[in-house]
Design a protein around this motif. Sequence first.
Motif, short mmCIF file in Angstrom:
data_model
loop_
_atom_site.label_atom_id
_atom_site.label_comp_id
_atom_site.label_asym_id
_atom_site.label_seq_id
_atom_site.Cartn_x
_atom_site.Cartn_y
_atom_site.Cartn_z
N ALA A 165 -31.25 30.90 36.33
CA ALA A 165 -31.43 29.27 34.79
C ALA A 165 -32.81 29.50 34.97
O ALA A 165 -34.22 29.40 36.02
N ILE A 176 -24.61 28.57 38.83
CA ILE A 176 -24.37 29.20 37.56
C ILE A 176 -23.11 30.19 38.17
O ILE A 176 -23.02 30.50 39.38
N ALA A 180 -30.09 31.44 32.00
CA ALA A 180 -29.35 30.72 31.27
C ALA A 180 -30.13 29.51 31.60
O ALA A 180 -31.47 28.91 32.22
N CYS A 237 -22.66 26.52 29.86
CA CYS A 237 -24.03 27.33 29.36
C CYS A 237 -24.41 28.34 28.81
O CYS A 237 -23.32 29.47 29.34
N TYR A 253 -21.36 26.09 35.40
CA TYR A 253 -22.86 25.43 35.79
C TYR A 253 -21.82 25.01 36.52
O TYR A 253 -21.15 23.72 35.81
#
Length: 336
Positions: free
Chosen positions: A247, A258, A295, A308, A331
Amino acid sequence: MVGNSLNIFQKIRKFLLKIINKDFLIFLCFLFLSGFFWLSLTFQETYEREINVSLRLTDVPRNVVLTSEIDSTIRVVIKDKGYILAPYTLDEELIRPLTFDFKQHNKQSNSGEVSLAEIQKLLSQQLTSSTKILAIKANNLTYTFNYGQRKKVPVELSGNVTPVEGYYLSYVRFTPDSVWVYAEEELLNRIATVQTEHQEISDFAKEYEQSATLRRIKNAKIVPNVVTMRLFPDILIEESVEVPIEAINVPEDKVMRIFPGKAKVVFAAGAKRVKDMRSKYGDSQLIPTGFKVVADYNTTQGGKTDKCRIALRSAPNGIRNAQLTFGFVDYLIEQR
């Protein structure tokens, strides 16, 4: 047996006497005379001939490196009677190399030049007074030099190299892998690599080796200018690897979780490259070193979207056509 040999000899003698009679000898005489007169007239004609003349730059100081040189051989068109041009045509070594003193021809900016007028003057001294110089054909009569400034740069392949179908070029090895380039400091600063001359190599499945000439750089000298090039092909196979999703751009006061935590990346690579990706214990699962899947928190509009988007940001060397098997993940945004 001796008698038979004498009889054969006498028969041959009689046969030759029949052939070589008076009329035949007269014919040969006139043939010889006509040939002689034809040759005399031919040599009296005026002709043009192109000859090669060698050039030499002499008395170059030991601390000087010539980064570009004048032509070692030029072509000269001369005109004269045939009997005068014949020796030059048959033996070009009759013309001695023309020599030019290094210091006398230097100009500013570490360069020098040999003029056409000088060449014509020195060459005329070796030719007869009747021989005319019609043209001097030369590609380069200038030279550049420095006093040892140099830089070591890597060699780079230039061209199209294609193994047989099902294989790809795994890597290229040059010996030596770097060469010295002699040039002025300003030019040296602009040179990062030296490329080979254009290569066209195809349809090979095993290690391939050949010499490669390095591409010339104007006003620079490359040492050495020929290297050994070895091409290493490898079988191209398809594989996949599980890569943790990272992330990014998450505010400091938030946590982004996630689901799932890993993404599957499929790619093509050589068999040897894939083998290097396996753990030292021989596990069937590949190690994802060099891959990066992210992400981006910014694509969620602050946590307002349902899913996402993820993206493959990087892949290790030797990996081809790498792509994700899915593009979105679930997410959860939590406050710290």
